[in-house]
Structures are given as C-alpha cells and as structure tokens.
Design a protein around this motif. Structure first.
Motif, short mmCIF file in Angstrom:
data_model
loop_
_atom_site.label_atom_id
_atom_site.label_comp_id
_atom_site.label_asym_id
_atom_site.label_seq_id
_atom_site.Cartn_x
_atom_site.Cartn_y
_atom_site.Cartn_z
N SER A 52 0.73 -1.36 -0.04
CA SER A 52 -0.05 0.14 0.21
C SER A 52 0.74 1.28 0.05
CB SER A 52 -0.88 -0.01 1.30
OG SER A 52 -0.22 -0.12 2.50
N ALA A 53 2.22 1.20 0.11
CA ALA A 53 2.98 2.34 0.47
C ALA A 53 2.91 3.46 -1.15
CB ALA A 53 4.65 1.90 0.54
N PRO A 54 3.20 2.64 -2.09
CA PRO A 54 2.87 3.70 -3.39
C PRO A 54 1.58 4.22 -3.42
CG PRO A 54 3.18 1.57 -3.93
CD PRO A 54 3.38 1.62 -2.52
N MET A 55 0.45 3.54 -2.86
CA MET A 55 -0.92 3.98 -3.14
C MET A 55 -1.16 5.03 -2.06
SD MET A 55 -1.01 1.51 -5.32
CE MET A 55 -0.90 0.09 -5.66
N ARG A 56 -0.70 4.94 -0.81
CA ARG A 56 -0.55 5.93 0.13
C ARG A 56 -0.08 7.18 -0.28
NH1 ARG A 56 2.14 9.49 3.89
NH2 ARG A 56 0.68 9.62 5.82
N ALA A 57 1.17 7.08 -0.93
CA ALA A 57 1.82 8.41 -1.57
C ALA A 57 1.10 8.92 -2.79
CB ALA A 57 3.13 8.02 -2.23
N MET A 58 0.43 8.12 -3.60
CA MET A 58 -0.34 8.81 -4.49
C MET A 58 -1.65 9.32 -4.11
SD MET A 58 0.17 5.97 -7.89
CE MET A 58 1.70 5.27 -8.25
N THR A 59 -2.24 8.69 -3.20
CA THR A 59 -3.45 8.90 -2.67
C THR A 59 -3.53 10.45 -1.97
OG1 THR A 59 -4.44 7.04 -2.23
CG2 THR A 59 -5.52 8.60 -1.10
N GLU A 60 -2.48 10.44 -1.09
CA GLU A 60 -1.86 11.88 -0.46
C GLU A 60 -1.74 12.64 -1.41
OE1 GLU A 60 -2.89 12.38 2.60
OE2 GLU A 60 -1.49 13.98 3.06
N ARG A 61 -1.01 12.68 -2.48
CA ARG A 61 -0.81 13.75 -3.50
C ARG A 61 -1.99 14.35 -4.17
NH1 ARG A 61 2.54 17.48 -6.00
NH2 ARG A 61 2.14 17.55 -8.06
N ARG A 62 -3.01 13.36 -4.46
CA ARG A 62 -4.15 13.75 -5.01
C ARG A 62 -5.01 14.61 -3.65
NH1 ARG A 62 -5.99 11.59 -10.11
NH2 ARG A 62 -4.14 11.87 -11.15
N ARG A 63 -4.71 13.76 -2.65
CA ARG A 63 -5.84 14.88 -1.51
C ARG A 63 -5.25 16.24 -1.14
NH1 ARG A 63 -5.78 15.98 3.79
NH2 ARG A 63 -3.63 15.72 3.84
N ARG A 64 -4.02 16.34 -1.30
CA ARG A 64 -3.35 17.66 -1.00
C ARG A 64 -3.74 18.62 -2.17
NH1 ARG A 64 2.75 16.37 1.47
NH2 ARG A 64 1.73 14.93 3.02
N ARG A 65 -4.07 18.01 -3.18
CA ARG A 65 -4.42 19.06 -4.52
C ARG A 65 -5.87 19.05 -4.81
NH1 ARG A 65 0.38 20.54 -7.28
NH2 ARG A 65 -1.02 20.66 -9.17
N ARG A 66 -6.40 18.35 -3.93
CA ARG A 66 -7.89 18.23 -3.99
C ARG A 66 -8.82 19.75 -4.58
NH1 ARG A 66 -12.63 16.03 -0.43
NH2 ARG A 66 -14.03 15.45 -2.35
N ALA A 67 -8.26 20.83 -3.77
CA ALA A 67 -9.02 22.04 -3.84
C ALA A 67 -8.70 22.26 -5.53
CB ALA A 67 -8.45 22.93 -2.76
N LEU A 68 -7.70 21.95 -6.13
CA LEU A 68 -7.64 22.40 -7.61
C LEU A 68 -8.50 21.61 -8.41
CD1 LEU A 68 -3.82 22.27 -7.42
CD2 LEU A 68 -5.13 24.24 -7.33
N LYS A 69 -9.30 20.65 -7.96
CA LYS A 69 -10.32 20.21 -8.82
C LYS A 69 -9.57 19.40 -10.19
CE LYS A 69 -14.29 22.61 -6.80
NZ LYS A 69 -14.21 21.83 -5.66
N GLU A 70 -8.60 19.13 -10.00
CA GLU A 70 -7.85 18.62 -11.40
C GLU A 70 -7.95 17.03 -11.56
OE1 GLU A 70 -3.81 19.86 -10.82
OE2 GLU A 70 -3.41 18.16 -9.57
N GLY A 71 -8.09 16.35 -10.39
CA GLY A 71 -7.95 14.96 -10.54
C GLY A 71 -9.13 14.37 -11.01
N GLY A 72 -9.15 13.15 -11.57
CA GLY A 72 -10.07 12.28 -11.94
C GLY A 72 -10.31 11.46 -10.86
N GLU A 73 -10.78 10.23 -11.18
CA GLU A 73 -11.45 9.26 -9.85
C GLU A 73 -10.24 8.58 -9.39
OE1 GLU A 73 -15.22 6.91 -11.03
OE2 GLU A 73 -14.29 7.53 -12.81
N LEU A 74 -10.53 8.01 -7.88
CA LEU A 74 -9.54 7.25 -7.40
C LEU A 74 -10.38 5.79 -6.83
CD1 LEU A 74 -7.47 9.59 -4.94
CD2 LEU A 74 -6.94 9.06 -7.14
N LEU A 75 -9.86 4.72 -7.45
CA LEU A 75 -10.48 3.52 -7.11
C LEU A 75 -9.33 2.71 -6.66
CD1 LEU A 75 -13.19 1.61 -7.27
CD2 LEU A 75 -12.18 1.01 -9.53
#
Ligand code: NAP
Length: 408
Positions: A276-299
């Motif tokens: 899960s380590a890389p998934m935690r890194a990627m999820t956290e990257r997207r979470r921190r940039r959430r306000a930018l509304k740039e991301g697609g979906e995370l499954l």
C-alpha cells in the motif's frame, strides 16, 4: 587490468553487486536460467546467457545494465562474480579490437535506463524522476524523525510508518519510486549487508509538506511466508529505529511506476499489505491538491488479513467517499469467508471495466507476487463479462503506459 594481446572479444552481461538489491526479478525473468545467486550476489553465466535481455527492463535499480568487453575465451567465471563487492574495471582493449555492441543490447540499455522499475514506460504526463543519486559507496544520511506503529498493539503484524529527514541533502522522490536502506553490520560471510528496497509512502512534497522528508511503510519480518522463524535484517533494523538515529539511504530508484499529472487522470490502485506504500503516496498527492479540482477518480482495492493489520486503515476511513472509492478485502475475519482483492474486483465488474477501458485511467498493482496472477485473472473475467478480451486489452494498456505492476 592490463591490455590483452590479439584476441577475440565479446560482451559479457554482468550485474553490479553494489547497486543490486537482490530482489530476484532477473533470475525469475531469465528464460534460459542464466542467472543464479548465492546468499550474497546475483550472477550471470556467460556460457548460458543468450543476450535476449528479458531481464533488463524489469530490474528496478539498473544493476543489470552492464556489459563488459572480455576476452571471449576468458569471461568472468561465476565464482569470480560471486566474490565481487564491486564490478571490476573494464579491460583495456587493443585499438580497433572492441567487440561491437549489438543494436538490441544498446536499445535495451537505453530503455532500461529510461524506464527502470518495470517493462512499461511512465505515463506520458508523469514528472521526470531523479534516479541513482546516492550509491552504497556514497549514501545519503537521513535522520529518523518518526516511527509510529500503524497496526493495533494486539495485532500479530507490526507495521510501521517511518519518517526519514534528509536535512540539507537533496533526495527528490516521486510517488511510486523506491529507495534503498543500508542496514549496519555484516552478514554471515563478513561483508556489509546488501541494500533493502522500500517504496516511498509519502508524496513528492514530503511527508510533512515542504519538509525534506519521506515516509516508509515497514512490516517487521520475523516469520517467512511458510511461518518459519526468520529475522528480517532490514525490517527489524528500521522498526527498531529511535528518533534522531541516522540511516544510510541509496537511490532513489524507479522511472516507470509513476503517477500521471494531467487533469482528469484517474487511478485504479490494487495492493496487499505494505504494498500500500505507493498507493498511500499517490492518494496523499491527490488529497493535497483536491482543491484544484484537477484529479479524476481514485479506485482502491486493498487486501489485508484483518482491519487491525491494514496499514493506514484509520486515515483511509476518514477520506471523503466522493474523493476515493475504497474496496477492502479481508482474508482472515473469523465471521466471513476469505476475501482477496481479486474477489472485490469481480464484485465491481462494471466500474473496473469502465476504468480499464478509459484511456485516462492508470492501473497500479503492488504487493504480494501471488496477487498478480489472481488480479490478472479477475481482469480477464471482468472483460469477458463485458464481451471483451483481456488478452487484446492488455497490450493496449501497456502500450499506453497504463498498467504498472510491482509485486514481490
Ligand atoms: P501480507 O500481510 O502477507 O498479505 C496481505 C494480504 O494479501 C493478506 O490478506 C493475504 O491473505 C493476502 N494474500 C495472500 N496471497 C494472496 C493472493 N495470492 N492473492 C491476493 N491476496 C493474497 O502482506 P505483506 O506481508 O504486507 O506483504 C506485502 C508485499 O508487498 C510484500 O511482498 C512486500 O515485499 C511488498 N511490498 C512492500 C513494499 C514496502 O515498501 N514495504 C513496497 C512494495 C511491495 P492470507 O495471508 O490470509 O492468505
């Protein structure tokens, strides 16, 4: 080594023992069984290696990217290679006598250097990674600034979130990259322990944003997969670290298992345990940039024995449902049948098929080797249910750098 007289030369494929992390990927990949190992080194048998280079692209560190010119009748023997701590200096050749580098070797070396970490190229919008900035001879020295147990005290698995700070030393990493840790001390043969490789669990701007630190997800190993007692040298060293301890770190490694950066790109993440380590890194990257509304979906499909042994269970449960679609698979709940991530993938057949066939969705697998075959079978079923064919879809995913697998 001195110049050698008139002789026929050849290229000998060698593995750099200083960079090799002994992950066994090359030996497992070699179709002609030219690669073997002892408790210390991985080596290539000159007489058996046919330069097919199947081992080159999957090597996570690039230790495999070495072809030395040798006198054809006198290649380095297996015993010589097994005794090395470093690659020998290249021999001096007579003028005009150089063995020609076969074009396929040259091309594969270039691919391997550009795409370490797997056979796939990185997503087209991935950031450019730095690799191999620090080696065993010149490691970065990090300071431990955190060591927290992620799993319940009563749980049988001791999984830890360890934070390493690099101070003023540059150690740039991207989500999905790995680093190597050099445990102190000697092995049974009296040589320094070899490098242990771990995925970075924090996003590129640091575990603590804008600090020069990274997080790792480490499970203390004290039994092997068959339940036999073993002492995991790297994991026990890391799990026992105290705040302020110094750690020698090499890398970073990996230039293909990277996340896309373009707006609207989605991630399908499938992992077991500390995978899960890389998934935690990627999820956290997207979470921190959430306000930018740039991301697609995370499954996310995430497998563990029980919730108490699932790293980051608490923080994951707090993430908003409209940010990430989480599917846990627990294999050892006393009141429920054994469930693996591949079972949960089959439960979500429509969603998974929609994402597999969406060119903006990138798929990441990380964790136990055994999971890989199970997940691929689940993808096959998902495709079949939707009147499609996984064997036709998979090459498209690979060609578009949309399928990334890191299993051990
Ligand atoms: P684990 O606790 O042994 O297993 C996690 C879950 O996977 C358990 O529920 C297990 O079920 C299940 N599982 C076992 N076989 C499976 C299969 N064939 N298909 C699907 N699920 C299966 O996991 P772990 O010890 O944390 O190991 C994780 C792996 O990730 C290791 O191989 C590690 O090297 C790798 N990894 C670690 C890092 C890191 O940075 N630390 C990074 C990348 C990868 P049962 O046991 O109940 O059968």
């Amino acid at each position: 080594m001195a110049a050698v007289g008139s002789a026929e030369y050849a290229l000998q494929h060698l593995i750099d023992p200083e960079v090799c992390i002994r992950c066994n990927t090359c030996e497992a990949t070699c179709p002609v069984h030219a690669i073997t190992h002892d408790s210390r080194n991985y080596v290539v048998d000159f007489a058996v290696c046919n330069n097919c280079n199947a081992c080159v692209a999957p090597c996570p560190t690039g230790a495999i990217d070495h072809w030395h010119q040798v006198v054809k009748a006198m290649p380095y023997t297996l015993d010589e290679q097994l005794s090395w701590d470093n690659l020998p200096a290249p021999i001096e050749l007579e003028v005009g006598s150089q063995a020609e580098v076969p074009s396929d070797v040259r091309a594969l070396t270039e691919i391997a250097t550009a795409g370490q970490g797997g056979p796939s190229a990185p997503p087209w919008s991935a950031s450019h990674p730095y690799v191999n900035l620090y080696s065993q001879g010149r490691p970065a020295v990090a300071t431990v600034t955190g060591n927290y147990r992620l799993t319940d005290e009563g749980a049988s698995a001791d999984i830890r979130h360890i934070v390493l700070d690099f101070g003023t030393a540059a150690f740039p990493v991207l989500e999905g990259q790995t680093l190597g840790v050099l445990p102190p001390g000697m092995d049974d043969s009296g040589r320094p322990h070899h490098v242990r490789l771990y995925s970075v669990a924090s996003p590129r701007d640091g575990e603590r944003p804008r600090y020069n630190n990274v997080a790792l997800t480490i499970k203390r190993v004290n039994v092997d997969h068959d339940g036999k007692p073993v002492l995991g040298i790297g994991s026990n060293y890391l799990c026992d670290l105290k705040i302020g301890d110094k750690v020698n770190v090499v890398g970073p490694y990996g230039a293909s298992y990277l996340m896309p950066n373009h707006p609207g790109s989605s991630l399908m993440m499938i992992c077991t345990g500390t995978g899960s380590a890389p998934m935690r890194a990627m999820t956290e990257r997207r979470r921190r940039r959430r306000a930018l509304k740039e991301g697609g979906e995370l499954l996310l499909f995430f497998g563990a024995r029980v919730p108490e042994e699932l790293p980051y269970f608490g923080p994951l449960m707090k993430l908003p449902k409209d940010f990430i679609d989480i599917n846990f698979a627990f294999s050892r709940l006393s009141d429920q049948p054994k469930t693996y991530v591949q079972d949960r993938i089959r439960d979500r057949v429509d969603k998974v098929f929609q994402m597999l066939t969406d060119d903006n969705c990138y798929v990441y697998l990380c964790g136990l080797k055994g999971m890989e075959a199970g997940v691929i079978e689940a993808f096959r079923d998902v495709c079949r249910t939707n009147g499609s064919d996984w064997d036709a879809l998979k090459p498209q995913l690979l060609a578009k750098s949309r399928l990334h697998i890191e299993t051990y």
